[in-house]
Design a protein around this motif. Sequence first.
Motif, PDB file in Angstrom:
ATOM      1  N   ALA A  53      33.560  18.768  59.103  1.00  0.00           N
ATOM      2  CA  ALA A  53      33.351  17.805  58.184  1.00  0.00           C
ATOM      3  C   ALA A  53      32.799  16.553  58.707  1.00  0.00           C
ATOM      4  CB  ALA A  53      34.633  17.597  57.756  1.00  0.00           C
ATOM      5  N   ASP A  54      33.131  15.788  59.729  1.00  0.00           N
ATOM      6  CA  ASP A  54      32.579  14.605  60.355  1.00  0.00           C
ATOM      7  C   ASP A  54      31.198  14.825  60.917  1.00  0.00           C
ATOM      8  OD1 ASP A  54      33.020  12.125  61.354  1.00  0.00           O
ATOM      9  OD2 ASP A  54      32.771  12.799  63.347  1.00  0.00           O
ATOM     10  N   ALA A  55      30.849  16.106  61.377  1.00  0.00           N
ATOM     11  CA  ALA A  55      29.456  16.212  61.736  1.00  0.00           C
ATOM     12  C   ALA A  55      28.511  16.298  60.569  1.00  0.00           C
ATOM     13  CB  ALA A  55      29.358  17.360  62.702  1.00  0.00           C
ATOM     14  N   ALA A  56      28.840  16.881  59.773  1.00  0.00           N
ATOM     15  CA  ALA A  56      27.952  17.077  58.353  1.00  0.00           C
ATOM     16  C   ALA A  56      28.050  15.519  57.697  1.00  0.00           C
ATOM     17  CB  ALA A  56      28.923  18.080  57.362  1.00  0.00           C
ATOM     18  N   GLU A  57      28.985  15.032  57.768  1.00  0.00           N
ATOM     19  CA  GLU A  57      28.869  13.584  57.137  1.00  0.00           C
ATOM     20  C   GLU A  57      28.162  12.688  57.839  1.00  0.00           C
ATOM     21  OE1 GLU A  57      30.075  10.586  54.571  1.00  0.00           O
ATOM     22  OE2 GLU A  57      30.798  12.640  54.375  1.00  0.00           O
ATOM     23  N   GLN A  58      28.178  12.747  59.278  1.00  0.00           N
ATOM     24  CA  GLN A  58      27.074  12.137  59.941  1.00  0.00           C
ATOM     25  C   GLN A  58      25.636  12.381  59.738  1.00  0.00           C
ATOM     26  OE1 GLN A  58      27.866   9.121  61.748  1.00  0.00           O
ATOM     27  NE2 GLN A  58      30.042   9.545  60.944  1.00  0.00           N
ATOM     28  N   ILE A  59      25.613  13.646  59.737  1.00  0.00           N
ATOM     29  CA  ILE A  59      23.973  14.067  59.124  1.00  0.00           C
ATOM     30  C   ILE A  59      23.688  13.591  57.931  1.00  0.00           C
ATOM     31  CG2 ILE A  59      22.974  16.302  58.486  1.00  0.00           C
ATOM     32  CD1 ILE A  59      24.319  17.637  60.359  1.00  0.00           C
ATOM     33  N   ASP A 106      27.387  27.177  58.524  1.00  0.00           N
ATOM     34  CA  ASP A 106      27.666  25.882  57.886  1.00  0.00           C
ATOM     35  C   ASP A 106      26.680  25.159  57.181  1.00  0.00           C
ATOM     36  OD1 ASP A 106      30.141  25.812  59.651  1.00  0.00           O
ATOM     37  OD2 ASP A 106      29.077  25.268  61.388  1.00  0.00           O
ATOM     38  N   ALA A 107      25.724  25.911  56.573  1.00  0.00           N
ATOM     39  CA  ALA A 107      24.779  25.277  55.663  1.00  0.00           C
ATOM     40  C   ALA A 107      25.415  24.635  54.398  1.00  0.00           C
ATOM     41  CB  ALA A 107      23.887  26.419  55.357  1.00  0.00           C
ATOM     42  N   LYS A 108      26.283  25.192  53.899  1.00  0.00           N
ATOM     43  CA  LYS A 108      26.874  24.743  52.527  1.00  0.00           C
ATOM     44  C   LYS A 108      27.536  23.334  52.766  1.00  0.00           C
ATOM     45  CE  LYS A 108      29.324  26.301  48.425  1.00  0.00           C
ATOM     46  NZ  LYS A 108      29.398  24.902  48.246  1.00  0.00           N
TER      47      LYS A 108
END
Length: 147
Positions: A53-59, A106-108
């Motif tokens: 979740a943190d990685a997706a937020e940073q992206i 993790d695309a979604k």
Amino acid sequence: MLDHVEILFENMKPMMKKLKKASYQKNMEEFLAQHGHYFREMTMVMDQAEDKADAAEQIAKTFSEQVEKAYTSPKKGRIDGVVQMDLNFFMIYYVFPAILMTEHKDAKIIADHLRDEWGRRFKDSKIEYTDYDSLYGAFREKIFGIF
């Protein structure tokens, strides 16, 4: 991470003009050939992350910040409404489907965080997304048979 991701939008106008089934397919193929490395980079970040979740937020933040910086009018200090509408449509037609086309596990998560950050950051930009096949299937000769 995602250096100069705003480049994804450089051909936005011609790729959205008179969008038909055949041109959408061709445009998407060219878009992925030219810019697919950005979407692979997103999935590589997710592969290396312990906190997805943190990685997706940073992206999502990095992506949105770069687009905002590139398209904010120096005179107005904001993105023009017409430009924002074009950016939103481009996200729906090209960026989100390209993320989902990676078929990464993790695309979604990436798409969800990007959608949420986009909606928070940009005025009148509470957009949703779908996959390429659903969009492509909605075309007859023209999108939803109109235009």
